[in-house]
Design a protein around this motif. Structure first.
Motif, PDB file in Angstrom:
ATOM      1  N   LEU A  85       0.850  -1.198   0.000  1.00 32.36           N
ATOM      2  CA  LEU A  85       0.000   0.000   0.000  1.00 32.36           C
ATOM      3  C   LEU A  85       0.879   1.240   0.000  1.00 32.36           C
ATOM      4  O   LEU A  85       1.849   1.326   0.745  1.00 32.36           O
ATOM      5  N   ARG A  86       0.513   2.206  -0.835  1.00 33.46           N
ATOM      6  CA  ARG A  86       1.317   3.423  -0.952  1.00 33.46           C
ATOM      7  C   ARG A  86       0.979   4.464   0.102  1.00 33.46           C
ATOM      8  O   ARG A  86       1.837   5.188   0.556  1.00 33.46           O
ATOM      9  N   ASP A  87      -0.315   4.559   0.439  1.00 31.52           N
ATOM     10  CA  ASP A  87      -0.737   5.599   1.378  1.00 31.52           C
ATOM     11  C   ASP A  87      -1.753   5.005   2.342  1.00 31.52           C
ATOM     12  O   ASP A  87      -2.916   4.819   1.991  1.00 31.52           O
ATOM     13  N   ASP A  88      -1.318   4.730   3.549  1.00 22.53           N
ATOM     14  CA  ASP A  88      -2.181   4.082   4.533  1.00 22.53           C
ATOM     15  C   ASP A  88      -3.390   4.933   4.904  1.00 22.53           C
ATOM     16  O   ASP A  88      -4.407   4.408   5.329  1.00 22.53           O
ATOM     17  N   GLU A  89      -3.295   6.233   4.767  1.00 20.38           N
ATOM     18  CA  GLU A  89      -4.420   7.103   5.129  1.00 20.38           C
ATOM     19  C   GLU A  89      -5.536   7.062   4.086  1.00 20.38           C
ATOM     20  O   GLU A  89      -6.616   7.572   4.328  1.00 20.38           O
ATOM     21  N   LYS A  90      -5.272   6.481   2.933  1.00 22.54           N
ATOM     22  CA  LYS A  90      -6.298   6.405   1.881  1.00 22.54           C
ATOM     23  C   LYS A  90      -6.841   4.991   1.738  1.00 22.54           C
ATOM     24  O   LYS A  90      -7.233   4.578   0.651  1.00 22.54           O
ATOM     25  N   ILE A  91      -6.847   4.261   2.833  1.00 18.71           N
ATOM     26  CA  ILE A  91      -7.301   2.870   2.774  1.00 18.71           C
ATOM     27  C   ILE A  91      -8.768   2.777   2.362  1.00 18.71           C
ATOM     28  O   ILE A  91      -9.142   1.862   1.631  1.00 18.71           O
ATOM     29  N   ALA A  92      -9.606   3.705   2.775  1.00 19.05           N
ATOM     30  CA  ALA A  92     -11.022   3.659   2.394  1.00 19.05           C
ATOM     31  C   ALA A  92     -11.163   3.768   0.882  1.00 19.05           C
ATOM     32  O   ALA A  92     -11.908   3.009   0.258  1.00 19.05           O
ATOM     33  N   THR A 140     -12.091   1.196  -4.378  1.00 18.78           N
ATOM     34  CA  THR A 140     -11.653   0.941  -5.747  1.00 18.78           C
ATOM     35  C   THR A 140     -11.587  -0.564  -6.015  1.00 18.78           C
ATOM     36  O   THR A 140     -12.080  -1.043  -7.040  1.00 18.78           O
ATOM     37  N   VAL A 141     -11.002  -1.301  -5.102  1.00 17.53           N
ATOM     38  CA  VAL A 141     -10.905  -2.758  -5.276  1.00 17.53           C
ATOM     39  C   VAL A 141     -12.304  -3.374  -5.297  1.00 17.53           C
ATOM     40  O   VAL A 141     -12.605  -4.213  -6.162  1.00 17.53           O
TER      41      VAL A 141
END
Length: 174
Positions: A62-69, A74-75
């Motif tokens: 994961l590139r940016d943990d704060e954008k997990i939502a 997207t997935v």
């Protein structure tokens, strides 16, 4: 409140409690995204499960943990499209998903639209934002001037841009 980045960091260290909290935090959102992308309850549950399996596989990438939502949505959206496309031939009209009053439904739709407009980019993004989202609702003449086009050229351009947006959203273009 524990941040997403903290939960993901703990998940990478195989902390089951962190994983359960992360799933609990986002499973309704992922499920709602699947429903809003045309799946029935059973397929949406499968997409929810496979989305979290994908997260396990991608934890270290994961590139940016704060954008997990956003990543999860997207997935989930891609897996829902794939599931819907695979079952399109056998889906009857009776299997259409029911409407939802979930509070996340509008949020998921708004986020999906925002993501799709970002993917679309360029003139189409700017035109659709001007036509549908600017609070002062500019006239066609104003928009035509802004985009350096004739007034008569805005309608066909809008139609092409909406078709592109439908493709990005996974809907059939007219």
């Amino acid at each position: 409140m524990v941040t997403d980045a903290d939960l993901l960091r703990r998940c990478r260290h195989r902390d089951a409690e962190a994983w359960n909290e992360l799933v609990s935090r986002y499973e309704r959102l992922v499920y709602t995204v699947a429903l809003r992308n045309g799946l029935g309850a059973e397929d949406a549950a499968d997409v929810t499960q496979s989305t979290f399996v994908a997260l396990v596989d991608a934890l270290d990438r994961l590139r940016d943990d704060e954008k997990i939502a956003s990543w999860l949505m997207t997935v989930a959206r891609r897996q829902a499209w794939r599931t819907r496309n695979l079952s399109r031939r056998t889906t009857s009209l009776d299997a259409a998903p029911e409407g939802t009053t979930e509070p996340f439904a509008d949020w998921a739709t708004t986020t999906a639209l925002h993501d799709a407009l970002s993917t679309l980019g360029g003139t189409c993004r700017e035109l659709l934002l001007a036509l549908y989202f600017e609070p002062d609702s500019p006239s066609y003449a104003e928009i035509a001037r802004r985009f350096g086009r004739s007034i008569g050229g805005i309608g066909p351009l809008r139609g092409r841009c909406l078709d592109k947006l439908r493709v990005v959203l996974g809907e059939e273009a007219r």
